[in-house]
Design an enzyme around this catalytic site. Structure first.
Site, short mmCIF file in Angstrom:
data_model
loop_
_atom_site.label_atom_id
_atom_site.label_comp_id
_atom_site.label_asym_id
_atom_site.label_seq_id
_atom_site.Cartn_x
_atom_site.Cartn_y
_atom_site.Cartn_z
N TRP A 271 0.81 -1.23 0.00
CA TRP A 271 0.00 0.00 0.00
C TRP A 271 0.84 1.27 0.00
O TRP A 271 0.31 2.35 -0.19
CB TRP A 271 -0.92 0.01 1.24
CG TRP A 271 -0.16 -0.29 2.50
CD1 TRP A 271 -0.06 -1.50 3.13
CD2 TRP A 271 0.65 0.61 3.26
NE1 TRP A 271 0.76 -1.41 4.23
CE2 TRP A 271 1.22 -0.12 4.34
CE3 TRP A 271 0.96 1.97 3.16
CZ2 TRP A 271 2.07 0.46 5.28
CZ3 TRP A 271 1.81 2.55 4.10
CH2 TRP A 271 2.35 1.79 5.14
N ASN A 272 2.15 1.17 0.26
CA ASN A 272 2.90 2.44 0.45
C ASN A 272 3.19 3.16 -0.87
O ASN A 272 3.34 4.38 -0.90
CB ASN A 272 4.16 2.24 1.30
CG ASN A 272 5.13 1.27 0.71
OD1 ASN A 272 4.81 0.55 -0.23
ND2 ASN A 272 6.32 1.24 1.26
N LYS B 295 -2.23 -8.67 -7.50
CA LYS B 295 -3.04 -8.49 -6.30
C LYS B 295 -2.52 -7.27 -5.57
O LYS B 295 -1.48 -7.31 -4.93
CB LYS B 295 -2.97 -9.71 -5.37
CG LYS B 295 -4.03 -9.63 -4.28
CD LYS B 295 -3.68 -10.38 -3.01
CE LYS B 295 -2.81 -9.60 -2.07
NZ LYS B 295 -3.35 -8.30 -1.61
N PRO B 296 -3.22 -6.13 -5.68
CA PRO B 296 -2.76 -4.95 -4.96
C PRO B 296 -3.11 -5.07 -3.48
O PRO B 296 -3.88 -5.97 -3.10
CB PRO B 296 -3.58 -3.82 -5.61
CG PRO B 296 -4.83 -4.47 -6.10
CD PRO B 296 -4.47 -5.91 -6.42
N GLY C 37 6.81 -6.33 -0.15
CA GLY C 37 6.07 -6.28 1.12
C GLY C 37 6.99 -6.68 2.26
O GLY C 37 8.22 -6.56 2.16
N SER C 38 6.37 -7.19 3.31
CA SER C 38 7.15 -7.49 4.51
C SER C 38 8.00 -8.76 4.33
O SER C 38 7.64 -9.65 3.55
CB SER C 38 6.21 -7.70 5.70
OG SER C 38 5.34 -8.77 5.42
N GLU D 19 11.15 -8.09 -2.92
CA GLU D 19 11.62 -6.78 -2.45
C GLU D 19 10.99 -6.61 -1.08
O GLU D 19 9.79 -6.32 -0.97
CB GLU D 19 11.19 -5.71 -3.46
CG GLU D 19 12.05 -4.48 -3.42
CD GLU D 19 11.48 -3.42 -2.53
OE1 GLU D 19 11.80 -3.46 -1.32
OE2 GLU D 19 10.71 -2.60 -3.02
N LEU D 20 11.77 -6.83 -0.03
CA LEU D 20 11.21 -6.97 1.32
C LEU D 20 11.58 -5.77 2.20
O LEU D 20 11.87 -4.70 1.70
CB LEU D 20 11.66 -8.31 1.90
CG LEU D 20 11.37 -9.51 0.98
CD1 LEU D 20 11.93 -10.80 1.54
CD2 LEU D 20 9.88 -9.65 0.71
N CYS E 295 10.25 1.33 2.41
CA CYS E 295 11.23 0.33 2.84
C CYS E 295 12.66 0.86 2.73
O CYS E 295 13.59 0.23 3.20
CB CYS E 295 11.04 -0.97 2.07
SG CYS E 295 10.89 -0.68 0.32
N GLU F 113 12.20 -2.47 11.74
CA GLU F 113 11.88 -1.52 10.68
C GLU F 113 10.77 -0.64 11.25
O GLU F 113 9.65 -1.12 11.49
CB GLU F 113 11.41 -2.27 9.42
CG GLU F 113 11.11 -1.35 8.28
CD GLU F 113 10.71 -2.09 7.01
OE1 GLU F 113 10.08 -3.15 7.09
OE2 GLU F 113 11.02 -1.58 5.92
P1 ADP Z 1 2.80 -4.50 4.96
O1 ADP Z 1 3.19 -4.86 6.35
O2 ADP Z 1 3.63 -3.50 4.31
O3 ADP Z 1 1.32 -4.32 4.77
P2 ADP Z 1 2.54 -7.14 3.87
O4 ADP Z 1 3.66 -8.03 3.54
O5 ADP Z 1 1.61 -7.55 4.96
O6 ADP Z 1 3.22 -5.77 4.13
O7 ADP Z 1 1.65 -6.84 2.60
C1 ADP Z 1 2.16 -6.67 1.32
C2 ADP Z 1 1.22 -7.34 0.35
O8 ADP Z 1 1.17 -8.73 0.66
C3 ADP Z 1 -0.23 -6.85 0.40
O9 ADP Z 1 -0.77 -6.86 -0.89
C4 ADP Z 1 -0.90 -7.90 1.25
O10 ADP Z 1 -2.27 -8.03 1.02
C5 ADP Z 1 -0.17 -9.13 0.79
N1 ADP Z 1 -0.23 -10.28 1.71
C6 ADP Z 1 -0.20 -10.29 3.05
N2 ADP Z 1 -0.25 -11.55 3.52
C7 ADP Z 1 -0.31 -12.38 2.43
C8 ADP Z 1 -0.38 -13.80 2.25
N3 ADP Z 1 -0.38 -14.64 3.29
N4 ADP Z 1 -0.42 -14.27 0.99
C9 ADP Z 1 -0.41 -13.43 -0.07
N5 ADP Z 1 -0.35 -12.09 0.05
C10 ADP Z 1 -0.30 -11.56 1.28
#
Ligand code: ADP
Length: 486
Positions: A156-157, A180-181, A234-235, A256-257, A290, A388
């Protein structure tokens, strides 16, 4: 919402070239983080929707990969021009669902579009090799081919640019995509889908699945044999999970974590430059990137000078509604994000840290706007060093020697961005080489650009986005050995 191109506001999933409700008929709410107003009810995609999108992408791949590079390039260029033409609308949608100030949102739209332009150009330069044969009658040739259907999961950032940064190289290479956004910011993604129709992409080349069922949609993507590649931003926690899920079908992956960027100020640095670089690297997007400076290290002889100037500049930043002129720091994305910042600060304070400025929400108890905060008397036992932070909090650590600060900077599992300010050219080389990070900003706090490879090492992931290397993640090298040439 006051858009000059109202069709950019879309709330359904985008599958096979058309906007569609979820097969379940269910929707979820998307809210403005500034005032919590509900902006839209968006289709909540399911496993069945995901399977349909993957099949559409797989069918479209047979068509898209056969287009000449220049034909793909022209359609990508159309998309790029449309993004610029509608930058004001796209920025408005982005600020409404994400919170970042309008000027920053417009910057993101331009930055995002620049990947589409860049990879439209790179599409025509996906060269293979000829290799001198190992036997007299042998000739060896390599070609690069698109990997196939790509699944992209984005955060989302940067609701717009994290999509174009993955999708543009994928499409340039001849792949098709299922995206998948983030559930928090699907509207920016769907606006890009509308522009993709106008740009002339064949149906199924781009598919977008908004959902709050991240696990279900993610698993459908990773289980599918038709999906040949996953690109995730994402994370680190979710990245590791998705890597495990990709193992069974041995997919190609880019990750890209998270990051824990050091920002080092040596005693010979230009202090004013270092302060403005630190502000830019820390508070952009309310500290929610990040590559945000996470730990600021300042050499002891200049510590007081830097800290005083930095805190003064931090206080001058206007916080509030991203849509209001002059706002520099907008709201954080959601309640959980604010609570995580509060927890990190509480940990620091109980272990002896002092807040110089900031340290609380602006307005009500449930406000998502958090004051830009500076903390001193911090140490390596605190969460502000280890975690972080992902919020507008800057801890300032003191160090004496180069050796000491490099060791502290590298003392993290992350390895994405790093920054330092100084003048001594030998030290600049030594430190740049010693930092275990994928990116190093030297006398600058702004490092993101289309033309350079963005990516990390260690638990910050692998793969590079942007630059001439960005295509590599979306192609396979095939080698042909020609025999009997005599
Ligand atoms: P943040 O902490 O920055 O929100 P996330 O890693 O939770 O980072 O989210 C990044 C993306 O990963 C989002 O699109 C979120 O919906 C997706 N996401 C989170 N959990 C899962 C999962 N178990 N499987 C697939 N996508 C996921």
């Amino acid at each position: 919402m006051n858009l000059s191109h109202p069709s950019l506001f879309q709330t359904n999933a985008f599958i096979n070239g058309a906007f569609k409700a979820s097969e379940s008929g269910n929707t979820f709410e998307v809210a403005n983080p500034f005032n919590k107003d509900i902006l839209a009810q968006v289709a909540n995609s399911t496993k069945a929707d995901t399977e349909e999108a993957i099949q559409a992408a797989s069918n479209a791949f047979q068509v898209w990969k056969k287009f000449t590079a220049s034909k793909r390039s022209r359609i990508l260029k159309n998309w790029y021009h449309l993004q610029l033409k509608h930058a004001d609308d796209l920025a408005q949608i982005l600020t409404l669902e994400q919170g970042k100030p309008l000027a920053e949102a417009k910057g993101e739209i331009k930055y995002g579009a620049s990947f589409v332009e860049w990879f439209a150009e790179e599409a025509r330069r996906i060269y293979g090799d000829t290799i001198p044969g190992h036997q007299a009658d042998k000739r060896i040739v390599t070609i690069k081919q698109p990997v196939g259907v790509v699944a992209a999961i984005t955060p989302w950032n940067f609701p717009s640019a994290m999509i174009t940064r993955k999708v543009a190289p994928a499409l340039a290479a001849g792949c098709t995509v299922v995206i998948k956004p983030s559930e928090l910011t699907p509207l920016s993604a769907l606006a890009l889908a509308q522009l993709s129709i106008e740009a002339g992409f064949p149906p199924g080349v781009i598919n977008i699945l908004p959902t709050i069922n991240a696990v279900e949609v993610g698993q459908t993507m990773t289980n599918s044999k038709l999906v040949r590649k996953l690109s995730f931003t994402g994370s680190t926690k979710v990245g590791k999970l998705l890597m495990r899920q990709c193992a069974d079908t041995v997919k190609k992956i880019s990750m890209e974590l998270g990051g824990n960027a050091p920002f080092i100020v040596f005693d010979d640095a230009d202090m004013d430059e270092a302060v403005s670089g630190a502000i830019a690297a820390k508070y952009r997007n309310a500290g929610q990137t990040c590559i945000c400076a996470n730990r600021i290290f300042v050499q002891s002889s200049v510590y007081d000078e830097f800290t005083e100037k930095f805190a003064k500049a931090v206080k001058e930043q206007k916080v509030g509604n991203g849509l209001e002129e002059g706002t520099i720091v907008g709201p954080m994305i959601e309640e959980k994000a604010v609570q995580s910042v509060e927890a990190v600060l509480e940990d620091a304070q109980t272990k002896g840290a002092d807040i110089i400025t900031g340290g609380k929400r602006v307005g009500n108890n449930d406000s998502l706007i958090y004051e830009p905060t500076v903390v001193k008397n911090v140490n390596t036992d605190m969460l502000v060093f280890k975690n972080e932070i992902f919020g507008p909090v800057a801890p300032i650590f003191k160090f004496d020697t180069e050796e000491e600060v490099v060791k502290m900077a590298n003392d993290t599992n992350y390895g994405l961005a790093s920054y330092f300010y100084g003048r001594d050219y030998a030290r600049i080389w030594r430190v740049a080489e010693a930092l275990e990070f994928g990116m190093v900003g030297i006398n600058t706090g702004m490092i993101s650009t289309t033309v350079a490879p963005f990516g990390g090492v260690k638990e910050s992931g692998f793969g590079r986005e942007g630059s001439k290397y960005g295509i590599d993640d979306y192609v396979e090298i095939k080698y042909m050995c020609w025999g009997g040439v005599s």
